[in-house]
Design a protein around this motif. Structure first.
Motif, PDB file in Angstrom:
ATOM      1  N   ARG A 193     -11.220   0.479   9.524  1.00 22.22           N
ATOM      2  CA  ARG A 193     -11.779   0.030   8.337  1.00 22.22           C
ATOM      3  C   ARG A 193     -11.353   1.328   7.313  1.00 22.22           C
ATOM      4  O   ARG A 193     -11.121   1.097   6.561  1.00 22.22           O
ATOM      5  CB  ARG A 193     -13.205  -0.225   8.461  1.00 22.22           C
ATOM      6  CG  ARG A 193     -13.093  -1.521   8.956  1.00 22.22           C
ATOM      7  CD  ARG A 193     -14.344  -2.378   8.597  1.00 22.22           C
ATOM      8  NE  ARG A 193     -14.403  -3.468   9.236  1.00 22.22           N
ATOM      9  CZ  ARG A 193     -15.374  -4.156  10.109  1.00 22.22           C
ATOM     10  NH1 ARG A 193     -16.774  -3.465   9.961  1.00 22.22           N
ATOM     11  NH2 ARG A 193     -15.266  -5.387  10.545  1.00 22.22           N
ATOM     12  N   VAL A 233     -17.083   4.868   2.917  1.00 26.95           N
ATOM     13  CA  VAL A 233     -16.462   5.429   3.918  1.00 26.95           C
ATOM     14  C   VAL A 233     -16.658   6.929   3.979  1.00 26.95           C
ATOM     15  O   VAL A 233     -16.466   7.680   3.081  1.00 26.95           O
ATOM     16  CB  VAL A 233     -14.790   4.906   3.912  1.00 26.95           C
ATOM     17  CG1 VAL A 233     -14.258   6.048   5.130  1.00 26.95           C
ATOM     18  CG2 VAL A 233     -14.586   3.761   3.952  1.00 26.95           C
ATOM     19  N   VAL A 249       0.326  -4.237   0.007  1.00 30.22           N
ATOM     20  CA  VAL A 249      -0.306  -5.163   0.486  1.00 30.22           C
ATOM     21  C   VAL A 249      -0.573  -6.225  -0.443  1.00 30.22           C
ATOM     22  O   VAL A 249      -0.159  -6.147  -1.724  1.00 30.22           O
ATOM     23  CB  VAL A 249      -1.916  -4.804   0.729  1.00 30.22           C
ATOM     24  CG1 VAL A 249      -1.933  -3.642   2.083  1.00 30.22           C
ATOM     25  CG2 VAL A 249      -2.723  -3.955  -0.287  1.00 30.22           C
ATOM     26  N   PRO A 273     -23.951   6.314   2.634  1.00 32.58           N
ATOM     27  CA  PRO A 273     -23.006   5.797   1.933  1.00 32.58           C
ATOM     28  C   PRO A 273     -22.838   4.319   1.775  1.00 32.58           C
ATOM     29  O   PRO A 273     -22.465   3.648   0.865  1.00 32.58           O
ATOM     30  CB  PRO A 273     -21.794   6.669   2.548  1.00 32.58           C
ATOM     31  CG  PRO A 273     -22.392   7.592   3.398  1.00 32.58           C
ATOM     32  CD  PRO A 273     -23.876   7.193   3.695  1.00 32.58           C
ATOM     33  N   ASP A 318      -8.006   1.311   6.069  1.00 33.98           N
ATOM     34  CA  ASP A 318      -8.016   0.221   5.280  1.00 33.98           C
ATOM     35  C   ASP A 318      -8.403   0.643   3.859  1.00 33.98           C
ATOM     36  O   ASP A 318      -7.738   0.601   2.860  1.00 33.98           O
ATOM     37  CB  ASP A 318      -8.705  -1.148   5.517  1.00 33.98           C
ATOM     38  CG  ASP A 318      -8.074  -1.905   6.516  1.00 33.98           C
ATOM     39  OD1 ASP A 318      -6.795  -1.515   6.840  1.00 33.98           O
ATOM     40  OD2 ASP A 318      -8.485  -2.858   7.357  1.00 33.98           O
ATOM     41  N   ALA A 319      -9.557   1.248   3.664  1.00 34.59           N
ATOM     42  CA  ALA A 319     -10.275   1.529   2.669  1.00 34.59           C
ATOM     43  C   ALA A 319      -9.547   2.926   1.882  1.00 34.59           C
ATOM     44  O   ALA A 319      -9.212   2.805   0.630  1.00 34.59           O
ATOM     45  CB  ALA A 319     -11.590   2.149   2.843  1.00 34.59           C
ATOM     46  N   LEU A 320      -8.664   3.793   2.751  1.00 38.30           N
ATOM     47  CA  LEU A 320      -8.066   4.587   2.208  1.00 38.30           C
ATOM     48  C   LEU A 320      -6.775   4.115   1.414  1.00 38.30           C
ATOM     49  O   LEU A 320      -6.108   4.903   0.626  1.00 38.30           O
ATOM     50  CB  LEU A 320      -7.443   5.615   3.287  1.00 38.30           C
ATOM     51  CG  LEU A 320      -8.662   6.750   3.541  1.00 38.30           C
ATOM     52  CD1 LEU A 320      -8.188   7.454   4.680  1.00 38.30           C
ATOM     53  CD2 LEU A 320      -8.530   7.661   2.446  1.00 38.30           C
ATOM     54  N   THR A 321      -6.207   2.752   1.675  1.00 39.13           N
ATOM     55  CA  THR A 321      -5.221   2.230   0.861  1.00 39.13           C
ATOM     56  C   THR A 321      -5.541   2.727  -0.644  1.00 39.13           C
ATOM     57  O   THR A 321      -4.898   2.685  -1.423  1.00 39.13           O
ATOM     58  CB  THR A 321      -5.213   0.673   1.043  1.00 39.13           C
ATOM     59  OG1 THR A 321      -4.900   0.530   2.212  1.00 39.13           O
ATOM     60  CG2 THR A 321      -3.923   0.147   0.349  1.00 39.13           C
ATOM     61  N   THR A 342      -5.590  -9.006  -0.036  1.00 38.41           N
ATOM     62  CA  THR A 342      -6.062  -8.011   0.802  1.00 38.41           C
ATOM     63  C   THR A 342      -6.782  -6.816  -0.062  1.00 38.41           C
ATOM     64  O   THR A 342      -7.785  -6.425   0.461  1.00 38.41           O
ATOM     65  CB  THR A 342      -4.718  -7.468   1.700  1.00 38.41           C
ATOM     66  OG1 THR A 342      -4.156  -8.667   2.172  1.00 38.41           O
ATOM     67  CG2 THR A 342      -5.223  -6.658   2.748  1.00 38.41           C
ATOM     68  N   THR A 384     -15.689  -3.873   2.146  1.00 44.51           N
ATOM     69  CA  THR A 384     -15.896  -3.030   3.244  1.00 44.51           C
ATOM     70  C   THR A 384     -17.195  -2.743   3.635  1.00 44.51           C
ATOM     71  O   THR A 384     -17.546  -2.780   4.816  1.00 44.51           O
ATOM     72  CB  THR A 384     -14.853  -1.714   2.825  1.00 44.51           C
ATOM     73  OG1 THR A 384     -13.536  -2.120   2.572  1.00 44.51           O
ATOM     74  CG2 THR A 384     -14.982  -0.691   3.896  1.00 44.51           C
ATOM     75  N   LEU A 422     -10.781  -5.341   0.253  1.00 48.28           N
ATOM     76  CA  LEU A 422     -11.296  -4.092   0.498  1.00 48.28           C
ATOM     77  C   LEU A 422     -12.731  -3.864  -0.137  1.00 48.28           C
ATOM     78  O   LEU A 422     -13.361  -2.973   0.307  1.00 48.28           O
ATOM     79  CB  LEU A 422     -10.172  -3.171   0.061  1.00 48.28           C
ATOM     80  CG  LEU A 422      -9.104  -2.874   0.940  1.00 48.28           C
ATOM     81  CD1 LEU A 422      -8.172  -1.868   0.345  1.00 48.28           C
ATOM     82  CD2 LEU A 422      -9.051  -2.653   2.225  1.00 48.28           C
ATOM     83  N   GLU A 443      -5.139   4.504  -7.067  1.00 45.37           N
ATOM     84  CA  GLU A 443      -3.989   4.655  -6.104  1.00 45.37           C
ATOM     85  C   GLU A 443      -3.673   3.232  -5.241  1.00 45.37           C
ATOM     86  O   GLU A 443      -4.699   2.891  -4.794  1.00 45.37           O
ATOM     87  CB  GLU A 443      -4.123   5.848  -5.009  1.00 45.37           C
ATOM     88  CG  GLU A 443      -2.920   6.136  -3.941  1.00 45.37           C
ATOM     89  CD  GLU A 443      -3.735   7.394  -3.286  1.00 45.37           C
ATOM     90  OE1 GLU A 443      -4.493   8.357  -3.697  1.00 45.37           O
ATOM     91  OE2 GLU A 443      -3.039   7.400  -1.898  1.00 45.37           O
ATOM     92  N   ILE A 444      -2.609   2.816  -4.858  1.00 49.71           N
ATOM     93  CA  ILE A 444      -2.507   1.737  -4.094  1.00 49.71           C
ATOM     94  C   ILE A 444      -1.392   2.256  -3.098  1.00 49.71           C
ATOM     95  O   ILE A 444       0.020   2.226  -3.436  1.00 49.71           O
ATOM     96  CB  ILE A 444      -2.034   0.608  -4.486  1.00 49.71           C
ATOM     97  CG1 ILE A 444      -3.163   0.022  -5.855  1.00 49.71           C
ATOM     98  CG2 ILE A 444      -2.052  -0.775  -3.653  1.00 49.71           C
ATOM     99  CD1 ILE A 444      -2.942  -1.252  -6.563  1.00 49.71           C
ATOM    100  N   ALA A 445      -1.848   2.646  -1.793  1.00 50.25           N
ATOM    101  CA  ALA A 445      -0.858   3.272  -1.057  1.00 50.25           C
ATOM    102  C   ALA A 445       0.333   2.384  -0.390  1.00 50.25           C
ATOM    103  O   ALA A 445       1.252   2.873  -0.002  1.00 50.25           O
ATOM    104  CB  ALA A 445      -1.525   3.997   0.111  1.00 50.25           C
ATOM    105  N   TRP A 446      -0.304   1.144   0.105  1.00 56.21           N
ATOM    106  CA  TRP A 446       0.588   0.182   0.622  1.00 56.21           C
ATOM    107  C   TRP A 446       1.077  -0.998  -0.131  1.00 56.21           C
ATOM    108  O   TRP A 446       0.305  -1.444  -0.724  1.00 56.21           O
ATOM    109  CB  TRP A 446       0.048  -0.090   1.986  1.00 56.21           C
ATOM    110  CG  TRP A 446      -0.413   1.123   2.802  1.00 56.21           C
ATOM    111  CD1 TRP A 446      -1.432   1.616   3.374  1.00 56.21           C
ATOM    112  CD2 TRP A 446       0.638   1.950   3.350  1.00 56.21           C
ATOM    113  NE1 TRP A 446      -1.438   2.768   3.892  1.00 56.21           N
ATOM    114  CE2 TRP A 446      -0.115   3.000   4.230  1.00 56.21           C
ATOM    115  CE3 TRP A 446       2.004   2.136   3.509  1.00 56.21           C
ATOM    116  CZ2 TRP A 446       0.335   4.311   4.792  1.00 56.21           C
ATOM    117  CZ3 TRP A 446       2.582   3.193   4.418  1.00 56.21           C
ATOM    118  CH2 TRP A 446       1.594   4.243   4.930  1.00 56.21           C
ATOM    119  N   ARG A 478      -1.494  -3.865   6.078  1.00 54.42           N
ATOM    120  CA  ARG A 478      -2.795  -3.315   6.277  1.00 54.42           C
ATOM    121  C   ARG A 478      -2.517  -2.256   7.178  1.00 54.42           C
ATOM    122  O   ARG A 478      -2.519  -2.555   8.336  1.00 54.42           O
ATOM    123  CB  ARG A 478      -3.558  -4.613   6.209  1.00 54.42           C
ATOM    124  CG  ARG A 478      -5.034  -4.264   6.066  1.00 54.42           C
ATOM    125  CD  ARG A 478      -5.891  -5.286   5.857  1.00 54.42           C
ATOM    126  NE  ARG A 478      -5.971  -6.083   7.064  1.00 54.42           N
ATOM    127  CZ  ARG A 478      -6.849  -5.843   8.215  1.00 54.42           C
ATOM    128  NH1 ARG A 478      -7.572  -4.872   8.180  1.00 54.42           N
ATOM    129  NH2 ARG A 478      -6.925  -6.727   9.194  1.00 54.42           N
TER     130      ARG A 478
END
Lengths: 328, 257
Positions: A208, A225, B92, B72, A211-214, B96, B103, B100, B87-90, A270
């Motif tokens: 998880r 997180v 997706v 948190p 995922d959030a680090l995306t 999706t 979460t 997030l 930032e969008i790293a992947w 993901r």
């Protein structure tokens, strides 16, 4: 690429693992007939299957799973498809730890010292990475930090080699460094399995957070997180899994790099969804490669680590080639 | 009524007080704009209010309880934060990515029906339902910005803190996003945004906080806060308030000499 349904992906990976596992018991320089399998020790070839190939097969799966999973977690954390325990110097640090125990020749009296030293080396490597590059988590800093670790670790190994007390120690170290699953016994399996299992269990909890680090570090923080907990879990998990793997098989590179990269499009990119498939896929790749090196028509066996590097090197280059725009 | 506030909040970065003894009590159901020159401390203040940056001095409180003492996850359920350079790293899919935002709500078994419903609502509110299965990296900048806003809305936050959410959007999409923020506030959420566009601050917000060198220079309804005197001291410009066809405007005349 079209996304595969998760049950299909898991089904395919588990089935592949099962088939290759069976093939791994059968394949080798000696093809064991079925009568020997059921002889319960009467036929000497029974020992080949159950005392040599069975531990070797299980160990290959474990090591592959640990490396594939470590690679997937490191790539997810760094948001960087070029990360893996080998590239980032974690395996090299584990090797340095292990080589030091070989150098001092303490492994005969206390065999458990080798995996522990390898794990400590790997954990120090991950910790150094997180310290050096964790604050910025930029692609370039991470790769550079990994390069620095690789240089330091290989310098340490070279030092141990040049100062080795006798040629046998040199031989042992060099032989071990090349990475292989040959002639491993239940002993090695028993030594590594608990550490690898614990490390993998830790790594599988990070899904998880990855995922959030995306959304980047600020995004992940805002989603509640805890980055500190994630970093600790990652350091301990990669240290245990990759460290124990290196301890029993030497350095086998590129599994952690290639596996997540091949599977990523199949899970919709993901990072959390990539963890289990990468563990299974890593096991599959190492097992396949190990079967291939066993069947090479040469007097001696090609070392698994060497074969993986020969295959993985060009793959890494291709990956760099495709990513060059992003890095520049 | 949820209340987000800070008392003599200070953040020191590299020996400099980036946020300097700021007192704010923010109201739910309102859009509050934080404006100020580059380096005035807008982003630092906003991320502190979101609980992402531990204050050097003072405290940020939610309903009277300090944010730094909150878990948190509990904080993330109530306060959503949109970073300035998301930032969008992947690669997706949009759905999706929006997911997030759930979460902090996820149970052990992953997203349930309530989570899916919240994602649907958020995507509808941000008008990105059409991009459902599109890969975010193939979307335009404006489309991506709206998907990220949907991500922030997916948690049905009491507070939405957005760092320069209008930067990089074309005028039409700026209006869309501004309208979305207004409607969120009308629905009872507290919205806090940092802005560079002063005219947009006039039209979008109920209240404007003007920062200069980390301190609050003015904190009033927009027409009261953005006086020529305040603008000269905050930005070093000569500017005046005029009436345009679409509402009030800040007409920047020249750099103050």
């Amino acid at each position: 690429m079209k996304r595969l349904g998760r049950p299909w992906l898991f089904g395919a990976l588990v089935l592949g693992l099962f088939l290759l596992g069976a093939l791994s018991l059968v394949a080798g320089k000696v093809w064991v007939p079925w009568s020997a399998w059921t002889s319960a020790g009467a036929d000497p070839r029974w020992a080949i299957v159950f005392e040599l190939r069975l531990p070797r097969t299980l160990l290959g799966m474990l090591v592959g799973a640990a490396l594939g999973l470590s690679g997937a977690v490191l790539q997810g954390y760094t948001r960087n498809p070029l990360a893996d325990p080998g590239v980032l110097g974690v395996s090299a640090m584990a090797a340095l730890g292990a080589v030091l125990t070989l150098y001092y020749g303490v492994t005969d009296a206390t065999p458990w010292l080798l995996p522990v030293a390898a794990i400590v080396g790997a954990a120090l490597g991950v910790a150094a990475l997180l310290l050096l590059a964790g604050a910025t988590s930029s692609l370039v800093t991470f790769i550079l930090a990994g390069a620095v670790l690789n240089v330091i670790a290989s310098a340490g190994v070279s030092l141990a080699l040049s100062l080795a007390p006798n040629p046998w120690a040199v031989n042992e170290i060099v032989d071990w460094l090349m990475g292989s699953l040959a002639d491993r016994s239940v002993e090695e399996l028993r030594l590594a399995a608990p550490f690898i299992a614990l490390g993998c269990a830790l790594l599988l909890t990070t899904g998880r957070a990855l995922d959030a680090l995306t959304l980047g570090e600020a995004g992940a923080l805002s989603l509640g997180v805890s980055m500190r907990a994630t970093r600790w879990t990652l350091a301990a998990g990669v240290g245990l899994a990759a460290g124990a793997s290196v301890a029993v098989s030497g350095v086998i590179g590129f599994v952690g790099l290639v596996t997540p990269h091949l599977l990523r499009p199949l899970v919709g990119s993901r990072p959390g969804a990539l963890l289990w498939p990468s563990a299974l896929g890593g096991a599959l790749i190492v097992l396949a490669a190990d079967i291939l090196v066993r069947l090479t028509p040469a007097a001696g066996e090609v070392k698994l680590g060497v074969a993986m590097a020969a295959l993985g090197g060009p793959f890494f280059l291709g990956l760099l080639f495709m990513l060059r725009r992003r890095i520049a | 009524m949820s209340r987000l506030a800070c008392r003599s909040l200070a953040v020191v970065l590299g020996g400099r007080a980036v946020v300097d003894r700021v007192d704010l009590a923010l109201d739910p159901g309102r859009v509050t704009a934080i404006v100020g020159a580059n380096g005035a401390g807008k982003s630092t203040l906003l991320s502190s209010l979101a609980g992402l940056r531990p204050p050097t001095g003072g405290a940020v409180t939610l309903d009277g309880a300090p944010l730094s003492g909150m878990r948190p996850k509990a904080r993330a359920r109530r306060i959503a934060f949109l970073p300035q350079t998301p930032e969008i790293a992947w690669s997706v899919e949009a759905r999706t990515l929006v997911g997030l935002g759930r979460t902090p709500f996820l149970g052990a078994l992953g997203p349930d029906a309530a989570d899916h419903a919240a994602v649907d609502r958020a995507m509808a509110a941000a008008q990105v339902t059409a991009f459902d299965r599109r890969v975010v990296t193939t979307l335009s900048g404006g489309e991506r910005a709206r998907v990220l806003i949907a991500r922030a809305l997916a948690g049905d936050p009491e507070w939405l803190l957005a760092d320069e959410p209008l930067t990089g959007l074309d005028p039409a999409h700026q209006l869309d996003v501004a309208a979305l923020f207004r409607s969120l506030a009308d629905a009872g959420a507290g919205v806090v945004v940092t802005l560079h566009d002063l005219s947009m601050a006039l039209r979008l917000s109920h209240r404007v906080v003007v920062l200069a060198d980390g301190r609050v220079l003015a904190d009033d309804p927009p027409l009261v806060a953005l006086t020529p005197d305040v603008l000269r001291r905050a930005y070093g410009i000569e500017a005046r308030l005029t009436e345009g066809a679409g509402g009030p405007l800040i007409d920047v005349v020249r750099r103050a000499g």
